[in-house]
Design an enzyme around this catalytic site. Sequence first.
Site, mmCIF file in Angstrom:
data_model
loop_
_atom_site.group_PDB
_atom_site.id
_atom_site.type_symbol
_atom_site.label_atom_id
_atom_site.label_comp_id
_atom_site.label_asym_id
_atom_site.label_seq_id
_atom_site.Cartn_x
_atom_site.Cartn_y
_atom_site.Cartn_z
ATOM 1 N N LYS A 59 -2.059 5.836 13.273
ATOM 2 C CA LYS A 59 -1.422 4.888 12.312
ATOM 3 C C LYS A 59 -1.173 3.457 13.019
ATOM 4 O O LYS A 59 -1.440 2.306 12.376
ATOM 5 C CB LYS A 59 -0.009 5.368 11.986
ATOM 6 C CG LYS A 59 -0.212 6.366 10.918
ATOM 7 C CD LYS A 59 1.172 7.005 10.602
ATOM 8 C CE LYS A 59 1.329 8.262 9.971
ATOM 9 N NZ LYS A 59 0.723 8.540 8.795
ATOM 10 N N LYS A 76 0.970 -1.175 0.111
ATOM 11 C CA LYS A 76 0.027 0.036 -0.032
ATOM 12 C C LYS A 76 0.946 1.187 -0.028
ATOM 13 O O LYS A 76 1.726 1.574 0.799
ATOM 14 C CB LYS A 76 -0.732 0.243 1.115
ATOM 15 C CG LYS A 76 -1.780 1.192 1.200
ATOM 16 C CD LYS A 76 -1.416 2.186 1.958
ATOM 17 C CE LYS A 76 -2.282 3.501 1.901
ATOM 18 N NZ LYS A 76 -1.972 4.623 2.803
ATOM 19 N N GLY A 85 1.164 8.461 1.635
ATOM 20 C CA GLY A 85 2.294 9.632 2.270
ATOM 21 C C GLY A 85 2.852 10.239 0.832
ATOM 22 O O GLY A 85 1.995 10.384 -0.374
ATOM 23 N N ASP A 124 -5.971 2.218 3.168
ATOM 24 C CA ASP A 124 -5.451 1.031 4.022
ATOM 25 C C ASP A 124 -6.113 -0.116 3.819
ATOM 26 O O ASP A 124 -5.875 -1.492 3.770
ATOM 27 C CB ASP A 124 -5.166 1.518 5.400
ATOM 28 C CG ASP A 124 -3.868 2.328 5.525
ATOM 29 O OD1 ASP A 124 -3.071 2.702 4.645
ATOM 30 O OD2 ASP A 124 -3.737 2.886 6.652
ATOM 31 N N GLY A 168 -5.197 11.131 -1.405
ATOM 32 C CA GLY A 168 -5.845 12.085 -0.976
ATOM 33 C C GLY A 168 -5.466 13.576 -1.374
ATOM 34 O O GLY A 168 -6.237 14.359 -1.450
#
Length: 263
Positions: free
Chosen positions: A221, A12, A15, A166, A49
Amino acid sequence: MTQTNQAPLVIKLGGAALSCTQTLSQLFGAIAAYQKSAQRQIAIVHGGGYLVDELMTKLQLETVKKNGLRVTPYEQIPVIAGALAGTANKLLQGQAIADGLNAVGLSLADGGLCHVEELDPELGAVGKASPGDSTLLQAVLNAGALPIISSIGLTEKGQMMNVNADQAAVAVAGALDAELVLLSDVSGVLDGKGHLIKTLSEQEADALIQGQVITDGMIVKVKAALEAANDLGRPIEVATWRYPEKLTQLFAGESIGTQFLPQ
């Protein structure tokens, strides 16, 4: 390429890596180099995002979040799906091709890979994914290609849904019976002395949160990673893309970050 008996690996990607061409090039270059000598099947799952945020600003649409999840009004889902399954997916696919990989752009809906349903009516077109049929994805992997999968899915009625990346990666890994690495800006969890913690259980994490060793955004997280490990029923790893020289070890199955253990 030699076929190994290792489980496939789902990465995945999150960031700042998504917006940094150099970082992406290092990652895809490392995958290309690794796959010349070993054939462990690798698939990428991504969000994007930042692209959605930029687009919402340009279109003067308000971004609202509830418990860290983006509220996606149904009238906005065409725009958000366009940014994630369109722009973000093709940017990543294009970079992978430029770095010598045979990349295929997919979504959670392709081949029935993941079942998606509405997560919470208050969140709008936000979906929860569960493992589906990996036959098509497996065919892409068997052809020697690198699947790059966006976190956009479709319900049984054909409604587009935005899935947390995620959570999408957990569902894809479940469908493939694969190992999962959450690759991000964070190298893993550090102890009070700044040393990397190699493995972490829920009980150990709770103690570190109580002792304020794990704080602020890292709490979210850590909890998400533990939830992912529980959902998948196998350890998952949180590691960073910041050290490209270590990525080959990661692909080969070595731990370079923190492994989160299921209960």
